[in-house]
Design an enzyme around this catalytic site. Structure first.
Site, PDB file in Angstrom:
ATOM      1  N   GLU A 252      -1.646  -8.324   1.775  1.00  0.00           N
ATOM      2  CA  GLU A 252      -1.047  -7.835   0.525  1.00  0.00           C
ATOM      3  C   GLU A 252      -0.234  -6.607   0.891  1.00  0.00           C
ATOM      4  O   GLU A 252      -0.788  -5.528   1.131  1.00  0.00           O
ATOM      5  CB  GLU A 252      -2.140  -7.480  -0.492  1.00  0.00           C
ATOM      6  CG  GLU A 252      -2.973  -8.668  -0.959  1.00  0.00           C
ATOM      7  CD  GLU A 252      -2.206  -9.619  -1.873  1.00  0.00           C
ATOM      8  OE1 GLU A 252      -1.025  -9.363  -2.166  1.00  0.00           O
ATOM      9  OE2 GLU A 252      -2.796 -10.640  -2.272  1.00  0.00           O
ATOM     10  N   CYS A 286       2.228  -0.930  -5.440  1.00  0.00           N
ATOM     11  CA  CYS A 286       2.986  -1.953  -4.714  1.00  0.00           C
ATOM     12  C   CYS A 286       3.931  -2.686  -5.648  1.00  0.00           C
ATOM     13  O   CYS A 286       4.975  -3.166  -5.231  1.00  0.00           O
ATOM     14  CB  CYS A 286       2.033  -2.918  -4.039  1.00  0.00           C
ATOM     15  SG  CYS A 286       0.760  -3.517  -5.159  1.00  0.00           S
TER      16      CYS A 286
HETATM   17  P1  NAD Z   1      -1.341   1.482   5.724  1.00  0.00           P
HETATM   18  O1  NAD Z   1      -0.792   0.212   6.256  1.00  0.00           O
HETATM   19  O2  NAD Z   1      -0.955   2.739   6.360  1.00  0.00           O
HETATM   20  O3  NAD Z   1      -2.946   1.457   5.727  1.00  0.00           O
HETATM   21  C1  NAD Z   1      -3.700   0.481   5.036  1.00  0.00           C
HETATM   22  C2  NAD Z   1      -5.075   0.374   5.655  1.00  0.00           C
HETATM   23  O4  NAD Z   1      -4.952  -0.116   6.989  1.00  0.00           O
HETATM   24  C3  NAD Z   1      -5.844   1.682   5.769  1.00  0.00           C
HETATM   25  O5  NAD Z   1      -7.201   1.447   5.439  1.00  0.00           O
HETATM   26  C4  NAD Z   1      -5.703   2.045   7.245  1.00  0.00           C
HETATM   27  O6  NAD Z   1      -6.747   2.833   7.731  1.00  0.00           O
HETATM   28  C5  NAD Z   1      -5.718   0.680   7.884  1.00  0.00           C
HETATM   29  N1  NAD Z   1      -5.077   0.578   9.194  1.00  0.00           N
HETATM   30  C6  NAD Z   1      -4.080   1.339   9.710  1.00  0.00           C
HETATM   31  N2  NAD Z   1      -3.742   0.896  10.938  1.00  0.00           N
HETATM   32  C7  NAD Z   1      -4.521  -0.167  11.203  1.00  0.00           C
HETATM   33  C8  NAD Z   1      -4.623  -1.074  12.289  1.00  0.00           C
HETATM   34  N3  NAD Z   1      -3.847  -0.981  13.364  1.00  0.00           N
HETATM   35  N4  NAD Z   1      -5.545  -2.067  12.218  1.00  0.00           N
HETATM   36  C9  NAD Z   1      -6.330  -2.205  11.126  1.00  0.00           C
HETATM   37  N5  NAD Z   1      -6.274  -1.370  10.064  1.00  0.00           N
HETATM   38  C10 NAD Z   1      -5.378  -0.371  10.091  1.00  0.00           C
HETATM   39  O7  NAD Z   1      -0.935   1.465   4.177  1.00  0.00           O
HETATM   40  P2  NAD Z   1      -1.200   2.595   3.093  1.00  0.00           P
HETATM   41  O8  NAD Z   1      -0.260   3.722   3.302  1.00  0.00           O
HETATM   42  O9  NAD Z   1      -2.651   2.873   3.015  1.00  0.00           O
HETATM   43  O10 NAD Z   1      -0.814   1.815   1.760  1.00  0.00           O
HETATM   44  C11 NAD Z   1       0.461   1.782   1.214  1.00  0.00           C
HETATM   45  C12 NAD Z   1       1.035   0.396   1.307  1.00  0.00           C
HETATM   46  O11 NAD Z   1       0.147  -0.548   0.710  1.00  0.00           O
HETATM   47  C13 NAD Z   1       2.343   0.242   0.542  1.00  0.00           C
HETATM   48  O12 NAD Z   1       3.281  -0.439   1.333  1.00  0.00           O
HETATM   49  C14 NAD Z   1       1.952  -0.613  -0.651  1.00  0.00           C
HETATM   50  O13 NAD Z   1       3.001  -1.362  -1.200  1.00  0.00           O
HETATM   51  C15 NAD Z   1       0.887  -1.469  -0.076  1.00  0.00           C
HETATM   52  N6  NAD Z   1       0.025  -2.033  -1.119  1.00  0.00           N
HETATM   53  C16 NAD Z   1       0.154  -3.366  -1.386  1.00  0.00           C
HETATM   54  C17 NAD Z   1      -0.608  -3.935  -2.389  1.00  0.00           C
HETATM   55  C18 NAD Z   1      -0.477  -5.395  -2.712  1.00  0.00           C
HETATM   56  O14 NAD Z   1      -1.314  -5.901  -3.455  1.00  0.00           O
HETATM   57  N7  NAD Z   1       0.509  -6.109  -2.194  1.00  0.00           N
HETATM   58  C19 NAD Z   1      -1.508  -3.153  -3.113  1.00  0.00           C
HETATM   59  C20 NAD Z   1      -1.613  -1.801  -2.808  1.00  0.00           C
HETATM   60  C21 NAD Z   1      -0.827  -1.254  -1.813  1.00  0.00           C
END
Ligand code: NAD
Length: 534
Positions: A252, A286
């Site tokens: 997502e 998002c």
């Molecule tokens: P992010 O990708 O930085 O982090 C998301 C999660 O991934 C965190 O828990 C982080 O610790 C973990 N993570 C980071 N690197 C990783 C790796 N290499 N392996 C496994 N896990 C890892 O995103 P963010 O800044 O937390 O969130 C913002 C983004 O989320 C925006 O792009 C937003 O659009 C998206 N989002 C999408 C939805 C949806 O339903 N499509 C909903 C909410 C947020």
């Protein structure tokens, strides 16, 4: 990062004080909310082993028992609604009322829905196998849980997204490990507490705190499914890492969602929706309205309404009931907003409101910002902002509106505003997005009954709805032959009669027509007699 306490990184909302600890800060005030250990790769692997053991008994539980426990978890939440909302607000910066409206309430609804309906949705399903039925055959699909589901959420809906996914996974018979975002670890621990208080068996749900390295360790540990919510960049890393063990993933990811307002729309309603869709949760959604396309004939009227309503919004710390716009969650995110607003300015767009940090507040507050004269060639109209900006562009024809809306790498949600519902549906179906609303925007993530997920770079797979539940099971096809007395015509050995029969299968049986198939019955009997003699 600092060796022994908060410093200049404090307003990032998270500071690592030791190599193995995360301190969570309120982005509105800088106050510490709590601290958690960072789970190591060994801790994570051990959690996975425990989860596998717990799965062996959890998968045997009845739907009635799972329902009882999920409904008990609802009661735990209901008894602590304000406390939970304040915790979410203090870690994320959002107004606490918003935490109730868009996190607590929707997830409670999702919980009752899947507690009550999962059994029916996962009931063995009979498949219509067409003319094979004539041969006494039947097929059905039985749904089995996958095993351990790893949930790696973002920070913007730190309670409802991981909790909702966990409930769906549990109802399907899986055990769960959640690795909350490093920006909202205390909310993650609250989820663990809810399940524990509800009486879930040990290790059915585990929450391991940590940063991206812990998330990577969870993927590496090899769960049976990863439910990831976050950025496109991290989603690609996770998909690549998961491929090593063929772990399936639901991704997502980000969005740059368009709102299309036609000249016949209810402009008052569209203006209110745009302000809400762009600025609630400081735009950190998002599915936020990140691009507004309005028909040129009503652009001025709509823009004036939007500006007026934006200027009326009260921005303050999230703990107050009068706050409409809270703080952003991290300095990193706020800097992206500053960069995009600067890019809009440099590219010739007009900043109508906001366009700066709130000078009257000390935390991470960025004022809601309405931008006009935007167009798709601008960088900030193409990259996800994830902040309180509302860029407005115009169109002159339906064709142009669709083209502009689809001119993006993303495809999470979109909305179409018109009083002409036939036009609304026509345009909606041409937009490349997982959800398109007509005269609504953004909120369908709060309807757990409906599928959620993106087209294009906004993701793969679905959460929520029947489609989301199906991501959490594997279908097993059970095929039965109830007339198991004769050999099948296609069995060995092959002969000229066999080949003639196969031609009949191709030209008659495979047509799906009973009449055509009946014409080959004499040949079929000949072939069976032949086989019986061999
Ligand atoms: P992010 O990708 O930085 O982090 C998301 C999660 O991934 C965190 O828990 C982080 O610790 C973990 N993570 C980071 N690197 C990783 C790796 N290499 N392996 C496994 N896990 C890892 O995103 P963010 O800044 O937390 O969130 C913002 C983004 O989320 C925006 O792009 C937003 O659009 C998206 N989002 C999408 C939805 C949806 O339903 N499509 C909903 C909410 C947020």
């Amino acid at each position: 990062m600092t060796a022994d306490g908060p410093n200049d990184d404090l307003m990032n909302g998270v500071v690592t004080t030791k190599a193995d600890e995360i301190v969570s800060y309120n982005p509105a005030t800088g106050d510490e909310v709590g601290r958690v250990p960072i789970a190591s790769a060994e801790d994570t692997a051990a959690a996975l082993r425990r989860s596998r053991t717990a799965f062996q008994s959890w998968k045997q539980t009845s739907f009635a028992e799972r329902k009882r426990l999920v409904m008990a978890a609802r009661e735990v939440i209901l008894a602590e609604v304000d406390e939970i909302a304040h915790l979410i607000s203090s870690e994320s910066g959002k107004p606490f009322g918003e935490a109730i409206a868009f996190e607590v309430a929707p997830v409670l609804d999702l919980m009752q829905h899947f507690a009550r309906r999962s059994e029916r949705m996962l009931r063995p399903a009979k498949i219509d196998i067409g003319l094979f039925k004539l041969l006494g055959r039947s097929s059905r699909v039985v749904y089995h849980p996958l095993g351990v589901v790893g949930i790696i959420p973002a920070w913007n809906y730190p309670f409802s997204i991981p909790l909702g996914e966990a409930v769906m996974a549990l109802m399907a018979g899986n055990t769960v490990i959640i690795k909350p975002s490093e920006l909202t670890p205390m909310t993650g621990l609250k989820i663990a507490e809810v399940f524990e208080k509800a009486g879930f068996p040990a290790d059915a749900v585990q929450v391991i705190s940590g940063d991206g390295s812990t998330g990577a360790a969870l993927v590496e540990a090899g769960p049976d499914k990863i439910m990831f919510t976050g950025s496109v960049a991290t989603g690609k890393k996770i998909a690549a890492a998961a491929a090593k063990d063929l772990t399936s993933v639901v991704l997502e990811l980000g969005g740059k969602d368009p709102m299309i307002v036609f000249e016949d729309a209810n402009l008052e309603l569209a203006a209110r929706a745009a302000v809400w869709g762009a600025f609630c949760n400081s735009g950190q959604n998002c599915a936020a309205v990140e691009r507004l396309y309005v028909h040129e004939s009503v652009a001025d009227a709509l823009t004036q309404k939007i500006i007026q309503k934006t200027l009326e919004l009260k921005q303050d710390t999230g703990d107050k009931e009068t706050t409409s716009i809270g703080a952003m969650s991290s300095e990193r995110q706020l800097k992206i907003v500053e960069d995009h607003v600067a890019a809009f300015r440099a590219d010739g767009a007009r900043i109508e409101t906001g366009g700066r940090r709130n000078p009257g507040l000390e935390g991470l507050f960025y004022e809601p910002t309405v931008i006009t004269n935007a167009h798709n060639d601008m960088r900030a109209m193409r990259e996800e902002t994830f902040g309180p900006t509302l860029p407005i562009a115009t169109f002159s024809t339906e064709e142009e509106a669709v083209r502009l809306a689809n001119d993006t790498e993303f495809g999470l949600t979109a909305s179409v505003w018109t009083r002409d519902y036939a036009k609304g549906r026509r345009v909606a179906e041409r937009i490349e997005a997982g959800t398109v609303c007509i005269n609504e925007h953004l909120y369908t993530h709060g309807i757990g009954q409906t599928p959620w997920g993106g087209f294009k770079n906004s993701g793969r797979g679905r959460t929520h709805g029947r489609e989301g539940l199906m991501e959490l099971v594997q279908g097993q096809h059970i095929h039965t032959n109830r007339i198991a007395i004769l050999p099948d015509a296609w069995w060995l050995p092959y002969t000229p009669t066999a080949v003639e029969t196969f031609r009949g299968f191709a030209s008659k049986f495979a047509s799906g027509s009973m009449i055509k198939t009946s014409l080959m019955l004499p040949l079929l009997f000949k072939r069976i007699r032949e086989l019986l003699k061999k």
